[in-house]
Design a protein around this motif. Sequence first.
Motif, PDB file in Angstrom:
ATOM      1  N   SER A  30      -0.562   1.457  -0.592  1.00 41.05           N
ATOM      2  CA  SER A  30      -1.626   2.257  -1.180  1.00 41.05           C
ATOM      3  C   SER A  30      -2.041   3.386  -0.251  1.00 41.05           C
ATOM      4  O   SER A  30      -1.813   3.339   0.951  1.00 41.05           O
ATOM      5  CB  SER A  30      -2.835   1.366  -1.502  1.00 41.05           C
ATOM      6  N   ASP A  80      -7.517  -1.663   0.458  1.00 41.88           N
ATOM      7  CA  ASP A  80      -6.977  -2.613  -0.515  1.00 41.88           C
ATOM      8  C   ASP A  80      -6.589  -3.954   0.127  1.00 41.88           C
ATOM      9  O   ASP A  80      -6.976  -5.015  -0.374  1.00 41.88           O
ATOM     10  CB  ASP A  80      -5.763  -2.016  -1.230  1.00 41.88           C
ATOM     11  N   CYS A  81      -5.804  -3.898   1.208  1.00 40.28           N
ATOM     12  CA  CYS A  81      -5.298  -5.160   1.790  1.00 40.28           C
ATOM     13  C   CYS A  81      -5.935  -5.506   3.132  1.00 40.28           C
ATOM     14  O   CYS A  81      -5.619  -6.531   3.713  1.00 40.28           O
ATOM     15  CB  CYS A  81      -3.787  -5.091   1.926  1.00 40.28           C
ATOM     16  N   CYS A  88       0.831  -2.538   1.947  1.00 46.20           N
ATOM     17  CA  CYS A  88       0.740  -2.595   0.488  1.00 46.20           C
ATOM     18  C   CYS A  88       1.168  -1.292  -0.203  1.00 46.20           C
ATOM     19  O   CYS A  88       1.337  -1.249  -1.411  1.00 46.20           O
ATOM     20  CB  CYS A  88      -0.677  -2.963   0.053  1.00 46.20           C
ATOM     21  N   CYS A  96      -7.021  -0.479   5.847  1.00 46.84           N
ATOM     22  CA  CYS A  96      -6.659  -0.201   4.450  1.00 46.84           C
ATOM     23  C   CYS A  96      -7.726  -0.825   3.550  1.00 46.84           C
ATOM     24  O   CYS A  96      -8.044  -2.010   3.691  1.00 46.84           O
ATOM     25  CB  CYS A  96      -5.284  -0.784   4.145  1.00 46.84           C
ATOM     26  N   GLU A 119      -5.351  -4.330   5.999  1.00 49.35           N
ATOM     27  CA  GLU A 119      -4.387  -4.226   7.099  1.00 49.35           C
ATOM     28  C   GLU A 119      -4.815  -3.076   8.003  1.00 49.35           C
ATOM     29  O   GLU A 119      -5.308  -2.061   7.543  1.00 49.35           O
ATOM     30  CB  GLU A 119      -2.984  -3.974   6.531  1.00 49.35           C
ATOM     31  N   CYS A 153      -0.576   2.950   3.485  1.00 57.97           N
ATOM     32  CA  CYS A 153      -0.568   1.646   4.170  1.00 57.97           C
ATOM     33  C   CYS A 153       0.857   1.114   4.221  1.00 57.97           C
ATOM     34  O   CYS A 153       1.560   1.105   3.210  1.00 57.97           O
ATOM     35  CB  CYS A 153      -1.478   0.674   3.424  1.00 57.97           C
TER      36      CYS A 153
END
Length: 133
Positions: A131, A114-115, A129, A112, A117, A126
């Motif tokens: 997103s 953004d995070c 998070c 991901c 993960e 995801c």
Amino acid sequence: MIEDFKKFLLQTNALALAVGVIIGGAIGKVVSSLVSDMLMPVIGLLIPGGAWRDLKWVLRVNPDGSAGNAVTYGAFIGAVVDFVIVAFCVFMITKALIKPAPAAPAAPSKTCPDCLETVPLAARKCRACGSAV
């Protein structure tokens, strides 16, 4: 009838089990010979008193002076020592001959943005998070 018997042997792995039992018996003889003929004479030299397998605790003495009843703890200790050595030899043989199966490859995944993960490759969102990936 013969076809049913063939099916039984192949589907239940009975033939493989039979081969394993036969080979296990043969290996058992080799390992027992290794212990009794090769290792125990050396161990007997290292242990003081040489005839330690003949040790016993006499419970009752016959009129002629021989032991009537006795707890033969030397034979028991010898059997335990033999078992430990045989078990160790079998462990070392199987460890040398049987290699573990390779680990299954990891499922395809992506990260991901953004995070960071790890999510499955087919995922659109995801799970950590929420997103879009």
